[in-house]
Design a protein around this motif. Structure first.
Motif, PDB file in Angstrom:
ATOM      1  N   ALA A 121       0.803  -1.232   0.068  1.00  0.00           N
ATOM      2  CA  ALA A 121      -0.086   0.132   0.122  1.00  0.00           C
ATOM      3  C   ALA A 121       0.938   1.235   0.007  1.00  0.00           C
ATOM      4  CB  ALA A 121      -0.809  -0.058   1.257  1.00  0.00           C
ATOM      5  N   LEU A 122       2.022   1.138   0.909  1.00  0.00           N
ATOM      6  CA  LEU A 122       2.864   2.302   0.825  1.00  0.00           C
ATOM      7  C   LEU A 122       3.293   2.535  -0.680  1.00  0.00           C
ATOM      8  CD1 LEU A 122       4.908   1.735   4.050  1.00  0.00           C
ATOM      9  CD2 LEU A 122       3.353   3.672   3.701  1.00  0.00           C
ATOM     10  N   LEU A 123       3.875   1.421  -1.417  1.00  0.00           N
ATOM     11  CA  LEU A 123       4.284   1.610  -2.867  1.00  0.00           C
ATOM     12  C   LEU A 123       3.257   2.063  -3.808  1.00  0.00           C
ATOM     13  CD1 LEU A 123       6.006  -1.612  -2.928  1.00  0.00           C
ATOM     14  CD2 LEU A 123       7.228   0.403  -2.999  1.00  0.00           C
ATOM     15  N   ASP A 124       1.868   1.872  -3.517  1.00  0.00           N
ATOM     16  CA  ASP A 124       0.906   2.206  -4.389  1.00  0.00           C
ATOM     17  C   ASP A 124       0.620   3.513  -4.165  1.00  0.00           C
ATOM     18  OD1 ASP A 124      -1.405   1.135  -6.280  1.00  0.00           O
ATOM     19  OD2 ASP A 124      -2.295   2.190  -4.436  1.00  0.00           O
ATOM     20  N   ASP A 125       0.596   4.024  -3.001  1.00  0.00           N
ATOM     21  CA  ASP A 125       0.422   5.396  -2.763  1.00  0.00           C
ATOM     22  C   ASP A 125       1.618   6.396  -3.154  1.00  0.00           C
ATOM     23  OD1 ASP A 125      -0.789   7.569  -1.183  1.00  0.00           O
ATOM     24  OD2 ASP A 125       1.071   7.745   0.014  1.00  0.00           O
ATOM     25  N   TYR A 126       2.561   5.683  -3.283  1.00  0.00           N
ATOM     26  CA  TYR A 126       3.747   6.754  -3.842  1.00  0.00           C
ATOM     27  C   TYR A 126       3.649   6.751  -5.311  1.00  0.00           C
ATOM     28  CZ  TYR A 126       8.525   8.330  -4.750  1.00  0.00           C
ATOM     29  OH  TYR A 126       9.566   9.023  -5.488  1.00  0.00           O
ATOM     30  N   LEU A 127       3.336   5.594  -5.863  1.00  0.00           N
ATOM     31  CA  LEU A 127       3.141   5.696  -7.481  1.00  0.00           C
ATOM     32  C   LEU A 127       1.882   6.577  -7.830  1.00  0.00           C
ATOM     33  CD1 LEU A 127       3.588   1.928  -8.274  1.00  0.00           C
ATOM     34  CD2 LEU A 127       5.049   3.561  -8.427  1.00  0.00           C
ATOM     35  N   HIS A 128       0.848   6.604  -6.986  1.00  0.00           N
ATOM     36  CA  HIS A 128      -0.010   7.821  -7.389  1.00  0.00           C
ATOM     37  C   HIS A 128       0.383   9.075  -7.003  1.00  0.00           C
ATOM     38  CE1 HIS A 128      -2.255   3.754  -8.008  1.00  0.00           C
ATOM     39  NE2 HIS A 128      -3.220   4.420  -8.534  1.00  0.00           N
ATOM     40  N   SER A 129       0.732   9.272  -5.687  1.00  0.00           N
ATOM     41  CA  SER A 129       0.741  10.821  -5.415  1.00  0.00           C
ATOM     42  C   SER A 129       2.066  11.492  -6.165  1.00  0.00           C
ATOM     43  CB  SER A 129       1.153  10.691  -3.677  1.00  0.00           C
ATOM     44  OG  SER A 129       2.434   9.913  -3.592  1.00  0.00           O
TER      45      SER A 129
END
Length: 238
Positions: A121-129
């Motif tokens: 989830a941390l990775l996914d958030d970084y990719l989107h943000s």
């Protein structure tokens, strides 16, 4: 593995819903203070992995990626990245994903695999943000995922496992302490190297401390200030 709680403000419910299958979502007006273990907190700008005694938590900072995105850096050279050529990269033990994001910033197409839902989830958030278009994050057991591919699925397969234990009194940084406690510090086992060598078209890159013992016989090594990259030719590459 029990899902971690992800706390968020009601206004952010739509954004965090993407992680609902892997995490327990709970609405709250402020970060909780009574958690006895790890939890996730989305503050409206970024997702953080926190504990009750550390509400700032950890997350991948964009400011730590850009300075390392150099074609002349040890990571880029080990992975075969040049201005003229940007191989596809599979980062199978992604963690917080800093190395994979550096390679994506250099223009490589990067797939990051992480089996822990909180780290994914941390990775996914970084990719989107950060609007990272050259990378994607998959929630999966990397070894089962690789076995299911049935052969080579990337140009460069990148491995950044936990370093082998050693006698040392000094504690690692906070991020590494959190990752070790959260995941149980799984080590890279030598028998998995063969699967990796069959899953890459060109090379496998294994990150190690400078003085760590070699695993098998790498074709060559590229050394940085505190770490080295052992480079193995993929099976079938002369």
């Amino acid at each position: 593995m029990a899902p971690l709680c992800l706390f968020h403000a009601p206004a952010d419910a739509q954004y965090v819903a993407r992680w609902g299958d892997a995490l327990q979502l709970r609405e709250t007006a402020a970060a909780p203070t009574d958690q006895q273990c790890f939890y996730l907190w989305y503050d409206g700008q970024r997702l953080r992995l926190c504990r009750a005694d550390d509400r700032r938590g950890i997350y991948l900072r964009a400011a730590s990626v850009a300075p390392r995105a150099s074609f002349g850096g040890a990571l880029a050279r080990a992975c075969g990245v040049t201005r003229a050529r940007r191989p596809s990269v599979l980062d199978v033990m992604a963690g917080l994903g800093s190395d994979g994001m550096v390679l994506a910033a250099l223009g490589c197409s990067v797939t990051l695999i992480e089996q822990h839902p909180a780290l994914w989830a941390l990775l996914d958030d970084y990719l989107h943000s950060q609007s990272v278009s050259k990378a994607r994050a998959l929630l999966a057991d990397c070894w089962g995922w690789l076995a299911g591919q049935g052969g080579a699925c990337c140009d460069t397969l990148y491995l950044d496992p936990f370093f082998p234990p050693r006698a040392k009194k000094a504690l690692p940084g906070k991020a590494m302490q959190y990752l070790r406690e959260l995941t149980g510090q799984p080590l890279f086992e030598s028998e998995k190297l063969d699967l990796c060598l069959r899953s890459a078209r060109e090379r496998v890159v294994l990150k190690r401390r400078l003085r760590d013992p070699k695993l098998g016989q790498p074709a060559w090594q590229i050394k940085g200030r505190t770490v080295r990259y052992d480079v193995y030719r993929a099976i079938g590459v002369g």
